[in-house]
Design a protein around this motif. Sequence first.
Motif, PDB file in Angstrom:
ATOM      1  N   ALA A  25      81.008   2.883  33.701  1.00  0.00           N
ATOM      2  CA  ALA A  25      81.677   1.601  33.457  1.00  0.00           C
ATOM      3  C   ALA A  25      81.157   0.913  32.203  1.00  0.00           C
ATOM      4  O   ALA A  25      81.930   0.315  31.440  1.00  0.00           O
ATOM      5  CB  ALA A  25      81.496   0.687  34.670  1.00  0.00           C
ATOM      6  N   VAL A  26      79.865   1.002  31.972  1.00  0.00           N
ATOM      7  CA  VAL A  26      79.259   0.372  30.795  1.00  0.00           C
ATOM      8  C   VAL A  26      79.728   1.052  29.515  1.00  0.00           C
ATOM      9  O   VAL A  26      80.237   0.400  28.592  1.00  0.00           O
ATOM     10  CB  VAL A  26      77.718   0.407  30.897  1.00  0.00           C
ATOM     11  N   ASP A  82      93.090  12.129  43.430  1.00  0.00           N
ATOM     12  CA  ASP A  82      92.799  12.586  42.071  1.00  0.00           C
ATOM     13  C   ASP A  82      92.751  11.444  41.085  1.00  0.00           C
ATOM     14  O   ASP A  82      93.505  11.391  40.112  1.00  0.00           O
ATOM     15  CB  ASP A  82      93.831  13.628  41.593  1.00  0.00           C
ATOM     16  N   LYS A  83      91.822  10.518  41.313  1.00  0.00           N
ATOM     17  CA  LYS A  83      91.649   9.403  40.385  1.00  0.00           C
ATOM     18  C   LYS A  83      90.876   9.898  39.173  1.00  0.00           C
ATOM     19  O   LYS A  83      89.672   9.722  39.064  1.00  0.00           O
ATOM     20  CB  LYS A  83      90.907   8.267  41.078  1.00  0.00           C
ATOM     21  N   GLU A 132      83.203  15.313  41.170  1.00  0.00           N
ATOM     22  CA  GLU A 132      84.510  15.347  41.833  1.00  0.00           C
ATOM     23  C   GLU A 132      85.447  14.298  41.238  1.00  0.00           C
ATOM     24  O   GLU A 132      85.005  13.258  40.740  1.00  0.00           O
ATOM     25  CB  GLU A 132      84.319  15.108  43.326  1.00  0.00           C
ATOM     26  N   ASN A 133      86.736  14.559  41.321  1.00  0.00           N
ATOM     27  CA  ASN A 133      87.728  13.682  40.695  1.00  0.00           C
ATOM     28  C   ASN A 133      87.604  12.225  41.121  1.00  0.00           C
ATOM     29  O   ASN A 133      87.810  11.310  40.319  1.00  0.00           O
ATOM     30  CB  ASN A 133      89.148  14.181  40.990  1.00  0.00           C
ATOM     31  N   TYR A 134      87.309  11.992  42.400  1.00  0.00           N
ATOM     32  CA  TYR A 134      87.316  10.599  42.852  1.00  0.00           C
ATOM     33  C   TYR A 134      86.157   9.786  42.281  1.00  0.00           C
ATOM     34  O   TYR A 134      86.146   8.557  42.375  1.00  0.00           O
ATOM     35  CB  TYR A 134      87.332  10.515  44.388  1.00  0.00           C
ATOM     36  N   ASN A 167      89.071   1.962  38.875  1.00  0.00           N
ATOM     37  CA  ASN A 167      90.001   2.212  39.978  1.00  0.00           C
ATOM     38  C   ASN A 167      89.641   1.487  41.270  1.00  0.00           C
ATOM     39  O   ASN A 167      90.460   1.433  42.193  1.00  0.00           O
ATOM     40  CB  ASN A 167      90.068   3.717  40.280  1.00  0.00           C
ATOM     41  N   ASN A 168      88.428   0.959  41.352  1.00  0.00           N
ATOM     42  CA  ASN A 168      87.946   0.411  42.627  1.00  0.00           C
ATOM     43  C   ASN A 168      87.159  -0.894  42.452  1.00  0.00           C
ATOM     44  O   ASN A 168      86.114  -1.096  43.076  1.00  0.00           O
ATOM     45  CB  ASN A 168      87.047   1.438  43.330  1.00  0.00           C
ATOM     46  N   LYS A 169      87.656  -1.783  41.627  1.00  0.00           N
ATOM     47  CA  LYS A 169      86.895  -2.990  41.303  1.00  0.00           C
ATOM     48  C   LYS A 169      86.616  -3.886  42.499  1.00  0.00           C
ATOM     49  O   LYS A 169      85.646  -4.643  42.507  1.00  0.00           O
ATOM     50  CB  LYS A 169      87.625  -3.794  40.217  1.00  0.00           C
ATOM     51  N   THR A 170      87.450  -3.832  43.524  1.00  0.00           N
ATOM     52  CA  THR A 170      87.244  -4.704  44.681  1.00  0.00           C
ATOM     53  C   THR A 170      86.345  -4.063  45.737  1.00  0.00           C
ATOM     54  O   THR A 170      85.969  -4.727  46.693  1.00  0.00           O
ATOM     55  CB  THR A 170      88.591  -5.067  45.340  1.00  0.00           C
TER      56      THR A 170
END
Length: 235
Positions: free
Chosen positions: A71-72, A42-43, A194-196, A203-206
Amino acid sequence: MNNKAIFPFTVLCLISLLFVFSSACSPKQKAHAKDSMDSTQDKVNTKNTTMSNQNLEKATFGAGCFWCIEAVFQRLEGVDTVISGYTGGQTENPTYKEICTGTTGHAEVAQITYNPEIISFDELLEVFWATHDPTTLNRQGNDIGTQYRSAVFYHNEEQKEKAEFYMKRLTEEKVFDRPIVTEITPLGKFYEAENYHQNYYNNNKTQGYCAFIISPKVEKLKKVFPKKLKKEYAK
């Protein structure tokens, strides 16, 4: 419509050279394989709760992958929330898996809630056209399909008039080498993704897609629009 808010087209021309043809995206279906399994985490999208809801307005844009759009626009001063979702199609309550088939008619979009006293719809349009390629039909880079189409889903007649006005000016000024194919259409039902998918880049920059596709867009945003950024993102 107030035409005094016309953004500088000579500047936008330079911006376009920076963004459009260096923003090719690789297919992101593989990137979702692991993330789908992790969706129970649940990000959820982070929200700026400091603004009053009384004067906030909404804008909804399609410009390829909604991770990129989110993101922008999250980084712009005056933007309260950005929600990734789906609109423009005929399937009710679509899932990401259905969207990826390209048969639902929906586009991946970001719905932006913003304070017009801080950032105007005109400025949002400026960033919108400068941060994706509006001349490629149903694709952004290697992300191909109607779900990746360029679109302004307007919430009212004023937004429609402004989007049409600016697209006409961009065409007249020949800012882009090819015709603009951006769809300007009324907003239908918006379905939150969806939440993700929410707050995905933060949450997932890499993650590969984020590191190689979205991060360069974010860095260019900082260079081209430094005065429009929230303080926490201006570093």
